[in-house]
Design an enzyme around this catalytic site. Sequence first.
Site, PDB file in Angstrom:
ATOM      1  N   THR A  25      12.158  15.472  20.259  1.00  0.00           N
ATOM      2  CA  THR A  25      13.447  15.792  19.589  1.00  0.00           C
ATOM      3  C   THR A  25      14.354  14.779  20.780  1.00  0.00           C
ATOM      4  OG1 THR A  25      15.232  17.033  18.741  1.00  0.00           O
ATOM      5  CG2 THR A  25      14.231  17.654  21.052  1.00  0.00           C
ATOM      6  N   CYS A  31      22.148  21.565  24.176  1.00  0.00           N
ATOM      7  CA  CYS A  31      20.978  22.293  23.443  1.00  0.00           C
ATOM      8  C   CYS A  31      19.767  22.368  24.115  1.00  0.00           C
ATOM      9  CB  CYS A  31      20.637  21.401  22.096  1.00  0.00           C
ATOM     10  SG  CYS A  31      22.229  21.162  21.090  1.00  0.00           S
ATOM     11  N   HIS A  48      15.083  22.812  18.334  1.00  0.00           N
ATOM     12  CA  HIS A  48      16.320  22.048  18.927  1.00  0.00           C
ATOM     13  C   HIS A  48      17.316  23.069  18.614  1.00  0.00           C
ATOM     14  CE1 HIS A  48      18.508  18.054  19.828  1.00  0.00           C
ATOM     15  NE2 HIS A  48      19.241  19.083  19.921  1.00  0.00           N
TER      16      HIS A  48
END
Lengths: 161, 213
Positions: A25, A31, A48
Amino acid sequence: MKRDHVVKVGIADLNIVQDPGIIRTSGLGSCVGVVIYDLRAKLGGMAHVMLPDSRLAKGDQIKLAKYADTAIPIMMDLLREEGGKSFKAKLAGGAQMFQFSSNDMMRIGPRNLEAVKKQLKDYGIPVVAEDCGGSNGRTIEFNPSNGTLQIRTVNKGVREI
Amino acid sequence: MKLDNRFTSYHLDILKEIGNIGAGNAATALSKLLQRKIDMKVPSVRVVDFDEVMDIVGGAERMIVSVFLRVEGDAPGNMFFIMSPTQASRFVRYMTGDETFDFTRPPYSELALSSIQELGNILSGSYLSSMSDFTSLSLYPSVPSIAIDMVGAILSYGLLELSQVNDYAIVIDTTFVDEVDQGEEMKGHFFLLPDPPSFDTIFTSLGVPTDET
């Protein structure tokens, strides 16, 4: 589930992968990238996570992979379906990208991390390594064949945990 | 999606006009500051999912220089002023006279960071004051904050507020091109991301009904 190549996980999304695939990711800021894996099954999942708690949702439609408290149970179900039994976790992200203090959203990185760790604790999954906090973005890539998590940043290069 | 059903292309055109007026004024301010021509493109208003927001400026992993600020007042939201490192470095060199400055080579001097921050201040101020004139809403910028990092890490921050309501964003995007960049891919962006409740406020201020069904 896809094998044999790179599975990309978008923002507020999750997926799982089995060896010889890898999963990645991009651009984690506040995040948190949550990796849960079973080394014996050579199986790994990545989420995520954007927000700590699905109870924060104000709309009627919510994407469950967005929240720590809903993403992890979904990922656990997927991993168990594929035969995962003994799990470990690695974490990255939860940074504070901007330096101001007026808004509660400013502390979202640490709050995401806290929520993720609470979920993992409830599942009895140990966090064996993490690269969290700070004020830099991270792109992460997990290899389920050996359990390494590669972390790339703009100014601090690449490291593995 | 709730917003999609309520807002028609007419509503999106109005948002586009806001982008046009706001960024037009900001581009003029930028042009004056740098004493050279800055071209502004026709703004676009896009209803996109979070990953697509990143793709507008080259994907989640690309490195950018950005100035972020909160829009406060009647119609709160987030605003980003986004530049490529090359472009931002050129702005800094012009403003500070330091010809060796380069955003791809940290650490950055305080002077460079504050000049970019001031640039963000001037541009967001002119964007918001013209938007405020147009809508008669009271709007003012927070103190701007600068970040030099990956697109995803930076923009996701501006999505937090609306992500509690939606899985998509309405982005009022205006690109500008520095005249020395003609032909290159280097573009700067103004992003305005109103908080979900602000859309109704904006439309109401302009006397445009929104269908509540």
